[in-house]
Design an enzyme around this catalytic site. Structure first.
Site, mmCIF file in Angstrom:
data_model
loop_
_atom_site.group_PDB
_atom_site.id
_atom_site.type_symbol
_atom_site.label_atom_id
_atom_site.label_comp_id
_atom_site.label_asym_id
_atom_site.label_seq_id
_atom_site.Cartn_x
_atom_site.Cartn_y
_atom_site.Cartn_z
ATOM 1 N N ASP A 199 -2.406 3.400 -8.994
ATOM 2 C CA ASP A 199 -2.044 3.498 -7.572
ATOM 3 C C ASP A 199 -0.755 4.292 -7.451
ATOM 4 O OD1 ASP A 199 -1.823 3.159 -4.861
ATOM 5 O OD2 ASP A 199 -1.317 1.032 -4.944
ATOM 6 N N GLU A 226 3.400 7.065 0.273
ATOM 7 C CA GLU A 226 2.275 6.309 0.841
ATOM 8 C C GLU A 226 2.556 4.814 0.839
ATOM 9 O OE1 GLU A 226 -1.266 3.785 0.728
ATOM 10 O OE2 GLU A 226 0.162 4.116 -0.905
#
Length: 344
Positions: free
Chosen positions: A292, A326
């Protein structure tokens, strides 16, 4: 010399230029790309790029210098391998830092609690917070027991059948991580802890970002491992006194300038139409950000490297964007694409 290792496949498989114009050509190109990735010169390239990113630069928290280092590293290699229109675009990004943090069970026994502060959380102050605990399973339960939460640490321990809802449960549990602090503050709580958003655990808390409702005071917030959230609830079910100590140095600093990284392969006949492949380079500070979203970022980059290595030009421009920040709220848009219609 790391950059040279990462572009060797590009140097070894270049061939004549292809402008994809029919289905037979696109099928041949697809087969060639699959062969390169599974058996040829590009086998393992994405993994090695990811390993180099995770090992050499490590965590890439939004606002941290390591994120800028990652952007510069990938940009330099993109330029070296000859990708087109490689550039960075400035963007203002938040800068939150974790600092030291810890949580300890004081009653009914003394023990370390596995916790991670949540992004955007405030700190506890230098003295920390020591207070009784109220465990609830839902926002509705907290509302019903709101008076009991005054001057306590509220622990959200939502329950969900992860086997039945492997995706749905994540959203359900994350709601308490994201919004729990303000719900607890509304009832006069001193701090908020939430069960980690994980189907399985090895006593490993899962961090993430929270949002504060401006209508209520900000209170410190962290996540607990699944095991410790359940343990606290069992104490409460036995009517045992629960008291914990929480210390967090978290703080939000002024915004800084970050960079989104862009590279392209111009389209042959429709260059002003774009197919986007992307991932985000930033990660949390407590891991390497391999899945991630280092993996997504490296895959997106390798898409361009593959096409460039064969001198392939699709009808439309293929653009890779590696985003910053993000994890602190950067938005993504997803499209369902008929790839065959795009490349012929």
């Amino acid at each position: 010399m790391l950059w040279l290792f990462l572009i060797l496949p590009v140097m070894t498989v270049t061939s004549r230029s292809f402008n994809i114009s029919d289905k037979s050509t696109s099928k041949a190109i697809s087969d060639r790309l699959i062969e390169l990735v599974t058996q040829g010169a590009f086998r393992g390239v994405t993994y090695y790029r990811l390993a180099a990113l995770a090992d050499t630069i490590g965590p890439r928290l939004c606002g941290n210098e390591s994120l800028t280092q990652a952007v510069n590293w990938v940009r330099d290699v993109m330029v070296s391998e000859g990708l087109e229109n490689v550039h960075v675009e400035r963007v203002e990004i938040p800068h939150w830092i974790r600092g030291e943090e810890r949580a300890r069970l004081i009653q009914p026994r003394y023990a370390k609690l596995s916790m991670l502060g949540l992004g955007n959380s405030i700190g506890t102050g230098s003295n920390g917070i020591q207070a009784p605990v109220l465990v609830v399973r839902s926002f509705d339960e907290l509302t019903a027991r709101c008076a009991e939460a005054q001057n306590k640490v509220v622990v959200f321990n939502p329950q969900c059948d992860w086997e039945a809802q492997p995706i749905g449960c994540y959203d359900i549990v994350v709601a308490y991580r994201h919004n729990g602090a303000s719900h607890a503050a509304k009832c006069g709580a001193l701090a908020s802890l939430s069960r980690s958003a994980a189907s399985h655990s090895i006593d490993s808390p899962h961090t993430g970002r929270l949002s504060y409702d401006p209508a209520y005071s900000k209170i410190p917030a962290a996540s607990l491992s699944v095991e410790h959230a359940d343990m606290l609830e069992r104490f409460q079910q036995r009517n045992q006194l629960i008291e914990i100590f929480l210390y967090m140095e978290a703080q939000t600093l002024p915004n800084v300038i970050g960079y989104n990284l862009v590279a392209e392969i111009k389209g042959s006949s429709l260059p002003n139409e774009t197919v986007l492949v992307s991932g985000h380079l930033d990660s949390w500070d407590v891991g390497q950000g391999a899945m991630d979203d280092g993996g997504g970022a490296m895959i997106s980059w390798t898409v361009l490297s593959l096409l460039h290595s064969l001198n392939i030009r699709a009808k439309r421009t293929i653009r890779c964007v590696l985003w910053s920040c993000e994890e602190f709220g950067g938005k993504k848009t997803f499209f369902i694409i008929d790839f065959q219609s795009l490349i012929i």
